[in-house]
Design a protein around this motif. Structure first.
Motif, PDB file in Angstrom:
ATOM      1  N   UNK A   7      63.241  22.883 -63.357  1.00 18.13           N
ATOM      2  CA  UNK A   7      64.910  22.683 -63.817  1.00 18.13           C
ATOM      3  C   UNK A   7      65.100  21.386 -64.181  1.00 18.13           C
ATOM      4  N   UNK A   8      65.991  21.355 -65.330  1.00 17.17           N
ATOM      5  CA  UNK A   8      66.378  19.965 -65.745  1.00 17.17           C
ATOM      6  C   UNK A   8      67.203  19.153 -64.780  1.00 17.17           C
ATOM      7  N   UNK A   9      67.226  17.839 -65.009  1.00 18.72           N
ATOM      8  CA  UNK A   9      68.043  17.077 -64.247  1.00 18.72           C
ATOM      9  C   UNK A   9      69.352  16.980 -64.695  1.00 18.72           C
ATOM     10  N   UNK A  10      70.393  16.525 -64.266  1.00 17.09           N
ATOM     11  CA  UNK A  10      71.565  16.369 -64.796  1.00 17.09           C
ATOM     12  C   UNK A  10      71.493  15.241 -65.895  1.00 17.09           C
ATOM     13  N   UNK A  11      72.359  15.158 -67.021  1.00 15.85           N
ATOM     14  CA  UNK A  11      72.247  14.001 -67.970  1.00 15.85           C
ATOM     15  C   UNK A  11      72.264  12.793 -67.899  1.00 15.85           C
ATOM     16  N   UNK A  12      73.097  12.407 -66.635  1.00 13.81           N
ATOM     17  CA  UNK A  12      73.142  10.874 -66.075  1.00 13.81           C
ATOM     18  C   UNK A  12      71.957  10.588 -65.630  1.00 13.81           C
ATOM     19  N   UNK A  13      71.385  11.546 -64.371  1.00  9.22           N
ATOM     20  CA  UNK A  13      70.196  11.343 -63.773  1.00  9.22           C
ATOM     21  C   UNK A  13      68.951  11.039 -64.912  1.00  9.22           C
ATOM     22  N   UNK A  14      68.784  11.866 -65.866  1.00  9.68           N
ATOM     23  CA  UNK A  14      67.877  11.999 -66.947  1.00  9.68           C
ATOM     24  C   UNK A  14      67.760  10.530 -67.881  1.00  9.68           C
ATOM     25  N   UNK A  15      69.331   9.946 -67.873  1.00 13.24           N
ATOM     26  CA  UNK A  15      69.165   8.887 -68.989  1.00 13.24           C
ATOM     27  C   UNK A  15      68.739   7.740 -67.975  1.00 13.24           C
ATOM     28  N   UNK A  16      69.056   7.529 -66.740  1.00 11.43           N
ATOM     29  CA  UNK A  16      68.326   6.620 -65.823  1.00 11.43           C
ATOM     30  C   UNK A  16      66.927   6.670 -65.708  1.00 11.43           C
ATOM     31  N   UNK A  17      66.454   8.009 -65.426  1.00 11.39           N
ATOM     32  CA  UNK A  17      64.906   8.094 -65.158  1.00 11.39           C
ATOM     33  C   UNK A  17      64.266   7.817 -66.400  1.00 11.39           C
ATOM     34  N   UNK A  18      64.723   8.108 -67.797  1.00 13.79           N
ATOM     35  CA  UNK A  18      64.231   7.737 -68.984  1.00 13.79           C
ATOM     36  C   UNK A  18      64.084   6.145 -69.193  1.00 13.79           C
ATOM     37  N   UNK A  19      65.156   5.587 -68.748  1.00 14.21           N
ATOM     38  CA  UNK A  19      64.956   4.056 -68.839  1.00 14.21           C
ATOM     39  C   UNK A  19      63.946   3.203 -68.232  1.00 14.21           C
ATOM     40  N   UNK A  20      63.355   4.013 -67.299  1.00 14.79           N
ATOM     41  CA  UNK A  20      62.274   3.646 -66.510  1.00 14.79           C
ATOM     42  C   UNK A  20      61.001   3.475 -67.400  1.00 14.79           C
ATOM     43  N   UNK A  21      60.928   4.324 -68.241  1.00 14.84           N
ATOM     44  CA  UNK A  21      59.743   4.729 -69.045  1.00 14.84           C
ATOM     45  C   UNK A  21      59.678   4.437 -70.372  1.00 14.84           C
ATOM     46  N   UNK A  22      60.735   4.406 -70.968  1.00 20.47           N
ATOM     47  CA  UNK A  22      60.988   4.297 -72.477  1.00 20.47           C
ATOM     48  C   UNK A  22      62.281   3.519 -73.093  1.00 20.47           C
ATOM     49  N   UNK A  23      62.005   2.908 -74.244  1.00 24.52           N
ATOM     50  CA  UNK A  23      63.218   2.124 -74.865  1.00 24.52           C
ATOM     51  C   UNK A  23      64.047   3.256 -75.475  1.00 24.52           C
ATOM     52  N   UNK A  24      65.263   2.765 -75.554  1.00 25.10           N
ATOM     53  CA  UNK A  24      66.163   4.106 -75.992  1.00 25.10           C
ATOM     54  C   UNK A  24      65.888   4.637 -77.419  1.00 25.10           C
ATOM     55  N   UNK A  55      57.194   5.507 -80.352  1.00 25.99           N
ATOM     56  CA  UNK A  55      57.123   6.616 -79.190  1.00 25.99           C
ATOM     57  C   UNK A  55      56.394   6.093 -78.069  1.00 25.99           C
ATOM     58  N   UNK A  56      56.685   6.565 -76.891  1.00 24.53           N
ATOM     59  CA  UNK A  56      55.953   6.365 -75.870  1.00 24.53           C
ATOM     60  C   UNK A  56      55.368   7.566 -75.059  1.00 24.53           C
ATOM     61  N   UNK A  57      54.018   7.579 -74.965  1.00 22.90           N
ATOM     62  CA  UNK A  57      53.367   8.553 -74.524  1.00 22.90           C
ATOM     63  C   UNK A  57      53.283   8.407 -72.811  1.00 22.90           C
ATOM     64  N   UNK A  58      53.598   9.720 -72.235  1.00 23.21           N
ATOM     65  CA  UNK A  58      53.507   9.538 -70.703  1.00 23.21           C
ATOM     66  C   UNK A  58      52.481  10.734 -70.442  1.00 23.21           C
ATOM     67  N   UNK A  59      51.425  10.269 -69.797  1.00 20.30           N
ATOM     68  CA  UNK A  59      50.484  11.265 -69.228  1.00 20.30           C
ATOM     69  C   UNK A  59      50.415  11.442 -68.020  1.00 20.30           C
ATOM     70  N   UNK A  60      50.953  12.342 -67.200  1.00 19.96           N
ATOM     71  CA  UNK A  60      51.288  12.669 -65.961  1.00 19.96           C
ATOM     72  C   UNK A  60      50.248  13.390 -65.263  1.00 19.96           C
ATOM     73  N   UNK A  61      49.404  12.923 -64.262  1.00 18.42           N
ATOM     74  CA  UNK A  61      48.489  13.753 -63.674  1.00 18.42           C
ATOM     75  C   UNK A  61      47.342  12.739 -63.341  1.00 18.42           C
TER      76      UNK A  61
END
Length: 186
Positions: A7-24, A55-61
C-alpha cells in the motif's frame, strides 16, 4: 499475496521518507529481496554507471552476498545504499521511480508482485516470470541492457505497462483466487 505490504504511503509521508534517501533531483532505483548470487545484483551495480539520470539505487534486503556487493558498489563508485532487512517495503515502493529485478533465474518473485501492485514501473530480466506488456524486459547478465531498461523506464510514459502489471499482481489476490475456486466448485 498480502496487499497490505504494497500500500502506497500518503504523499506527504512519502516525500519525507524520500528525503532520507535521495536528493530531490535524484531518481530512485529500487531492488528488494535477498542478496544472493542468483539475483544478479552485481549487474545492477555495474549498470548504474550507464544510467543517464542522476539516481540513487536502494538495495533493500539482506543475505550472504551483502559484504561482497557493498565492496563492488564502492569499487564501481556506484551511488547505492544497502539498507539491510526492512519490514516497511511499502515505504520504499512509495518512493521508487523504477523497480529492478535483475535475476538470473526465478520462478515467481514476491517483490516483483508487490512492485506491480503498487504501480512502480518494473525493469526485469527476461527469464519468463512477467510479460513484456507488464515490464521492461532486458537480457540477463548484461549491465548495459539493464541500464538501457532503466533509462527507458525513467524517460517514457509507463501508464500502459503499469496498468498491465497491476492486472498481473491482482491475479495473486487470495480473495479473487477463493472466488474463482468457489465458481469452479459450484
Amino acid at each position: 499475496f498480502d496487499k497490505t505490504r504494497a500500500q502506497r504511503m500518503p504523499a506527504a509521508e512519502a516525500r519525507a521518507f524520500r528525503r532520507k534517501y535521495a536528493k530531490p533531483e535524484e531518481k530512485i532505483i529500487l531492488y528488494t529481496g535477498r542478496l544472493i548470487g542468483v539475483k544478479g545484483l552485481e549487474y545492477l551495480i555495474k549498470s548504474l554507471k550507464h544510467v543517464k539520470y542522476d539516481c540513487k539505487c536502494l538495495i533493500v534486503g539482506d543475505g550472504p552476498d551483502k559484504d561482497r556487493l557493498e565492496m563492488l558498489a564502492k569499487e564501481e563508485l556506484a551511488d547505492a545504499d544497502f539498507t539491510g532487512f526492512r519490514s516497511d517495503i511499502a515505504s520504499f515502493l512509495s518512493i521508487a521511480d523504477v523497480f529492478i529485478l535483475p535475476s538470473l533465474s526465478e520462478s515467481l518473485n514476491y517483490s516483483l508482485v508487490e512492485a506491480a501492485y503498487t504501480g512502480v514501473p518494473i525493469v526485469c530480466t527476461d527469464i519468463g516470470i512477467i510479460s513484456k506488456e507488464s515490464a521492461i524486459l532486458v537480457k540477463p547478465m548484461d549491465e548495459k541492457s539493464l541500464a538501457n531498461g532503466i533509462n527507458t523506464a525513467l524517460e517514457k510514459n509507463n501508464s500502459k505497462i503499469i496498468a498491465s502489471a497491476r492486472r498481473y499482481a491482482r491475479s495473486f489476490d487470495w480473495n479473487k483466487a477463493a472466488d474463482e475456486y468457489m465458481d469452479i466448485m459450484e
